[in-house]
Write a protein that holds these residues in place. Structure first.
Motif, PDB file in Angstrom:
ATOM      1  N   ALA A 337       0.852  -1.190   0.000  1.00  0.00           N
ATOM      2  CA  ALA A 337       0.000   0.000   0.000  1.00  0.00           C
ATOM      3  C   ALA A 337       0.886   1.237   0.000  1.00  0.00           C
ATOM      4  CB  ALA A 337      -0.926   0.008   1.221  1.00  0.00           C
ATOM      5  N   GLY A 338       0.282   2.366  -0.364  1.00  0.00           N
ATOM      6  CA  GLY A 338       1.071   3.596  -0.412  1.00  0.00           C
ATOM      7  C   GLY A 338       0.196   4.828  -0.353  1.00  0.00           C
ATOM      8  N   VAL A 339       0.854   5.962  -0.234  1.00  0.00           N
ATOM      9  CA  VAL A 339       0.169   7.245  -0.279  1.00  0.00           C
ATOM     10  C   VAL A 339       0.954   8.155  -1.204  1.00  0.00           C
ATOM     11  CG1 VAL A 339       1.360   8.098   1.799  1.00  0.00           C
ATOM     12  CG2 VAL A 339      -0.781   9.150   1.080  1.00  0.00           C
ATOM     13  N   ARG A 340       0.236   8.870  -2.061  1.00  0.00           N
ATOM     14  CA  ARG A 340       0.832   9.842  -2.959  1.00  0.00           C
ATOM     15  C   ARG A 340       0.376  11.227  -2.535  1.00  0.00           C
ATOM     16  NH1 ARG A 340       4.121  10.668  -7.921  1.00  0.00           N
ATOM     17  NH2 ARG A 340       4.154  12.931  -7.812  1.00  0.00           N
ATOM     18  N   PHE A 341       1.339  12.131  -2.280  1.00  0.00           N
ATOM     19  CA  PHE A 341       1.019  13.524  -1.987  1.00  0.00           C
ATOM     20  C   PHE A 341       1.221  14.356  -3.247  1.00  0.00           C
ATOM     21  CE2 PHE A 341       2.232  11.753   2.123  1.00  0.00           C
ATOM     22  CZ  PHE A 341       1.144  12.132   2.893  1.00  0.00           C
ATOM     23  N   PHE A 342       0.376  15.367  -3.393  1.00  0.00           N
ATOM     24  CA  PHE A 342       0.420  16.206  -4.586  1.00  0.00           C
ATOM     25  C   PHE A 342       0.855  17.618  -4.205  1.00  0.00           C
ATOM     26  CE2 PHE A 342      -2.490  12.765  -5.296  1.00  0.00           C
ATOM     27  CZ  PHE A 342      -2.191  12.340  -6.581  1.00  0.00           C
ATOM     28  N   THR A 343       1.785  18.152  -4.981  1.00  0.00           N
ATOM     29  CA  THR A 343       2.290  19.500  -4.747  1.00  0.00           C
ATOM     30  C   THR A 343       2.161  20.314  -6.026  1.00  0.00           C
ATOM     31  OG1 THR A 343       4.543  18.796  -5.300  1.00  0.00           O
ATOM     32  CG2 THR A 343       3.920  18.749  -2.968  1.00  0.00           C
ATOM     33  N   ALA A 344       2.202  21.625  -5.867  1.00  0.00           N
ATOM     34  CA  ALA A 344       2.115  22.521  -7.027  1.00  0.00           C
ATOM     35  C   ALA A 344       3.511  22.818  -7.568  1.00  0.00           C
ATOM     36  CB  ALA A 344       1.422  23.815  -6.629  1.00  0.00           C
ATOM     37  N   PRO A 345       3.625  23.187  -8.831  1.00  0.00           N
ATOM     38  CA  PRO A 345       4.923  23.581  -9.368  1.00  0.00           C
ATOM     39  C   PRO A 345       5.480  24.780  -8.611  1.00  0.00           C
ATOM     40  CG  PRO A 345       3.327  23.251 -11.137  1.00  0.00           C
ATOM     41  CD  PRO A 345       2.555  23.227  -9.861  1.00  0.00           C
ATOM     42  N   PRO A 346       6.804  24.907  -8.533  1.00  0.00           N
ATOM     43  CA  PRO A 346       7.406  26.056  -7.842  1.00  0.00           C
ATOM     44  C   PRO A 346       6.878  27.378  -8.399  1.00  0.00           C
ATOM     45  CG  PRO A 346       9.081  24.423  -8.400  1.00  0.00           C
ATOM     46  CD  PRO A 346       7.825  23.979  -9.073  1.00  0.00           C
ATOM     47  N   GLY A 347       6.629  28.313  -7.508  1.00  0.00           N
ATOM     48  CA  GLY A 347       6.121  29.611  -7.928  1.00  0.00           C
ATOM     49  C   GLY A 347       4.620  29.700  -8.015  1.00  0.00           C
ATOM     50  N   THR A 348       3.919  28.573  -7.780  1.00  0.00           N
ATOM     51  CA  THR A 348       2.450  28.566  -7.810  1.00  0.00           C
ATOM     52  C   THR A 348       1.914  28.962  -6.438  1.00  0.00           C
ATOM     53  OG1 THR A 348       2.491  26.764  -9.434  1.00  0.00           O
ATOM     54  CG2 THR A 348       0.409  27.177  -8.288  1.00  0.00           C
ATOM     55  N   HIS A 349       1.127  30.019  -6.401  1.00  0.00           N
ATOM     56  CA  HIS A 349       0.615  30.519  -5.119  1.00  0.00           C
ATOM     57  C   HIS A 349      -0.834  30.138  -4.871  1.00  0.00           C
ATOM     58  CE1 HIS A 349       4.346  32.664  -4.655  1.00  0.00           C
ATOM     59  NE2 HIS A 349       4.176  33.250  -5.831  1.00  0.00           N
ATOM     60  N   HIS A 350      -1.532  29.703  -5.914  1.00  0.00           N
ATOM     61  CA  HIS A 350      -2.880  29.162  -5.782  1.00  0.00           C
ATOM     62  C   HIS A 350      -3.197  28.423  -7.083  1.00  0.00           C
ATOM     63  CE1 HIS A 350      -3.575  33.019  -7.836  1.00  0.00           C
ATOM     64  NE2 HIS A 350      -4.559  32.390  -8.436  1.00  0.00           N
ATOM     65  N   TYR A 351      -4.267  27.644  -7.084  1.00  0.00           N
ATOM     66  CA  TYR A 351      -4.653  26.935  -8.302  1.00  0.00           C
ATOM     67  C   TYR A 351      -6.159  27.031  -8.500  1.00  0.00           C
ATOM     68  CZ  TYR A 351      -6.318  22.986  -5.451  1.00  0.00           C
ATOM     69  OH  TYR A 351      -7.007  22.192  -4.558  1.00  0.00           O
ATOM     70  N   ARG A 352      -6.567  26.838  -9.769  1.00  0.00           N
ATOM     71  CA  ARG A 352      -7.991  26.889 -10.101  1.00  0.00           C
ATOM     72  C   ARG A 352      -8.635  25.517 -10.004  1.00  0.00           C
ATOM     73  NH1 ARG A 352      -8.749  27.411 -14.914  1.00  0.00           N
ATOM     74  NH2 ARG A 352      -6.634  27.580 -15.769  1.00  0.00           N
ATOM     75  N   GLU A 353      -7.902  24.493 -10.465  1.00  0.00           N
ATOM     76  CA  GLU A 353      -8.436  23.136 -10.433  1.00  0.00           C
ATOM     77  C   GLU A 353      -7.319  22.116 -10.541  1.00  0.00           C
ATOM     78  OE1 GLU A 353     -10.533  21.668 -13.853  1.00  0.00           O
ATOM     79  OE2 GLU A 353      -9.767  23.305 -15.101  1.00  0.00           O
ATOM     80  N   LEU A 354      -7.649  20.889 -10.182  1.00  0.00           N
ATOM     81  CA  LEU A 354      -6.746  19.761 -10.368  1.00  0.00           C
ATOM     82  C   LEU A 354      -7.367  18.876 -11.439  1.00  0.00           C
ATOM     83  CD1 LEU A 354      -5.935  18.759  -6.668  1.00  0.00           C
ATOM     84  CD2 LEU A 354      -4.562  20.166  -8.198  1.00  0.00           C
ATOM     85  N   THR A 355      -6.844  18.949 -12.646  1.00  0.00           N
ATOM     86  CA  THR A 355      -7.407  18.112 -13.708  1.00  0.00           C
ATOM     87  C   THR A 355      -7.045  16.653 -13.433  1.00  0.00           C
ATOM     88  OG1 THR A 355      -5.445  18.376 -15.099  1.00  0.00           O
ATOM     89  CG2 THR A 355      -7.197  19.989 -15.388  1.00  0.00           C
ATOM     90  N   GLY A 356      -8.023  15.789 -13.592  1.00  0.00           N
ATOM     91  CA  GLY A 356      -7.832  14.364 -13.336  1.00  0.00           C
ATOM     92  C   GLY A 356      -8.129  13.945 -11.913  1.00  0.00           C
ATOM     93  N   TRP A 357      -8.445  14.907 -11.036  1.00  0.00           N
ATOM     94  CA  TRP A 357      -8.657  14.580  -9.630  1.00  0.00           C
ATOM     95  C   TRP A 357      -9.885  13.698  -9.406  1.00  0.00           C
ATOM     96  CZ3 TRP A 357      -5.695  14.610  -5.528  1.00  0.00           C
ATOM     97  CH2 TRP A 357      -6.253  14.531  -4.264  1.00  0.00           C
ATOM     98  N   GLN A 358     -10.982  14.032 -10.029  1.00  0.00           N
ATOM     99  CA  GLN A 358     -12.195  13.227  -9.851  1.00  0.00           C
ATOM    100  C   GLN A 358     -12.000  11.819 -10.381  1.00  0.00           C
ATOM    101  OE1 GLN A 358     -14.718  14.280  -8.058  1.00  0.00           O
ATOM    102  NE2 GLN A 358     -13.669  16.257  -7.778  1.00  0.00           N
ATOM    103  N   GLU A 359     -11.347  11.707 -11.540  1.00  0.00           N
ATOM    104  CA  GLU A 359     -11.087  10.388 -12.128  1.00  0.00           C
ATOM    105  C   GLU A 359     -10.161   9.562 -11.236  1.00  0.00           C
ATOM    106  OE1 GLU A 359     -12.249  13.273 -15.248  1.00  0.00           O
ATOM    107  OE2 GLU A 359     -10.788  13.260 -13.598  1.00  0.00           O
ATOM    108  N   LEU A 360      -9.232  10.254 -10.592  1.00  0.00           N
ATOM    109  CA  LEU A 360      -8.292   9.571  -9.698  1.00  0.00           C
ATOM    110  C   LEU A 360      -9.035   8.841  -8.592  1.00  0.00           C
ATOM    111  CD1 LEU A 360      -5.056   9.613  -9.193  1.00  0.00           C
ATOM    112  CD2 LEU A 360      -5.646  11.151  -7.334  1.00  0.00           C
TER     113      LEU A 360
END
Length: 416
Positions: A337-360
């Motif tokens: 088993a495992g856990v995957r953490f998600f981070t934003a690219p450097p310099g990203t201060h906020h995001y609008r959406e995570l594409t693929g999140w619902q499918e994940l």
């Protein structure tokens, strides 16, 4: 054993894995007394508050006030055990237990599993392989420390967790800048300001692992070795954990033996432990060990792959009973088993959406997804666990498949 409903336990700040212990105690019918500041980042969540038999509001960072409140409580309605709700309160739990005459880690040596400078001194004195290191309390001491460690080196606070202000420095300028960021950071961690005490350590190359287990009746039990996956340096943000780690049997045996010696060196005589290390050509090298349950959902990974409930183990050892008496052992559910953490690219201060999140979340191997930072919310600068956007907990048929799944899940989500 005495009926569980008569064995009240005292938990100091049920944060992170301590919340799991509180929920487990409630499910077992063990009344929980929670000592909490109950404000700021120590605010008790409503869902946890409902499970607590008694909530005592006290400044848990005030040693005298904490021990006074514990003695007053114990005189009225005795408790059978004292547990820390997170690693910050491991020393406090040991000292309160000693003040009440209850079992626990020795109050005069407990700082060895919390203060990294003491930890380094004890393990080095025991002849264990540890990084070259030097303690600093001011910027004026950095040059002398770097002369001991060489470059690259790692700067880390002596008493923080979650990779807060842990960073690699490749030269004197980078080391000075890292220390300046530490001492000028105005943020509080559980109501505590960051101190100027830090370690400068030799940079140790090699894959990183965590080893989880417990001590009971003097025996050190290793339950699982987990592979730790880290983000880009100079920081050491954990982006994943995979249990069990893919190790050769001889390497696993050497790692288990090393961790047992570390536990003995720092006088870890009872309760759970979480040990982090790197495997090098010279053998295992200690990063740190804590007398606590692991965070980052590793408790769930261990239970999924070994059948052992670490929360029940923590309660049992604190109460002085065998973990089997609380039903801590069951069948393993999956091979890996495992856990995957998600981070934003450097310099990203906020995001609008995570594409693929619902499918994940609909993938068969994914057990759960959750967001820590929502769309439009500020994303802290990269550097520690606070910059992670969310996570996905998953299962796999083997350690090799778990590594592939971790990669695939990362590729399936894009931060926009």
């Amino acid at each position: 054993m005495q009926h569980l409903s008569t064995r009240r336990v005292l938990v100091i700040e049920a944060i992170s894995a301590g919340a799991a212990v509180t929920r487990t105690a409630h499910a077992l019918g063990i009344p929980v007394v929670l000592f909490s500041h109950d404000a700021g980042d120590r605010k008790v969540p409503d869902d946890l508050r409902e499970l607590v038999d008694t909530l005592v509001v006290v400044d848990t960072n005030d040693r005298a006030a904490l021990e006074r409140a514990a003695k007053e409580l114990h005189a009225r309605t005795p408790v059978s055990a004292v547990l820390p709700g997170c690693d910050v309160y491991v020393p406090a739990a040991a000292r309160v237990a000693a003040a009440l005459g209850l079992p626990g880690l020795a109050a005069d040596t407990v700082d060895e599993v919390r203060d990294k400078a003491l930890m380094r001194a004890r393990t080095a004195a025991a002849g264990l392989l540890v990084p070259r290191h030097a303690e600093v309390t001011s910027a004026d001491e950095l040059a002398a420390a770097a002369a001991v460690t060489g470059f690259p080196c790692v700067l880390k606070p002596v008493d923080e967790s979650g990779s807060i202000h842990v960073s690699r420095a490749d030269d004197r300028a980078a080391l000075a800048a890292a220390y300046d960021r530490l001492v000028t950071d105005p943020r509080l961690d559980l109501g505590r300001p960051l101190s100027g005490r830090a370690l400068v350590e030799e940079y140790v190359s090699g894959d990183e692992y965590s080893v989880d287990g417990y001590v009971h009746d003097g025996d050190v039990h290793v339950l699982a070795v987990t592979r730790k996956l880290l983000g880009p340096e100079p920081y050491f943000v954990e982006t994943g954990h995979l249990t069990p780690a893919r190790l050769e049997p001889s390497v696993a045996d050497e790692t288990h033996a090393y961790v047992r010696r570390v536990a003995e060196a720092v006088h870890l005589t009872t309760g759970p432990f979480h040990c982090e290390l790197r495997l090098t050509p010279r053998g295992p090298v200690l990063i740190e060990i804590g007398a606590r349950l692991p965070g980052d959902y590793i408790t769930e990974l261990v239970e999924l792959t070994t059948g052992v409930d670490l929360s029940k183990v923590a309660l049992a050892t604190a109460l002085g009973v065998d973990p089997d008496e609380l039903g801590a052992r069951g069948p393993a559910r999956v091979p890996s088993a495992g856990v995957r953490f998600f981070t934003a690219p450097p310099g990203t201060h906020h995001y609008r959406e995570l594409t693929g999140w619902q499918e994940l979340g609909r993938r068969a191997e994914v057990l759960r997804t959750a967001l820590a930072i929502g769309p439009g919310e500020p994303i802290p600068e990269p550097g520690d666990f606070r910059c992670r956007i969310g996570h996905a907990l998953f299962t796999a048929g083997s350690p090799a498949e778990a590594e592939e799944t971790w990669q695939a899940l990362g590729a399936a989500v894009t931060v926009v």
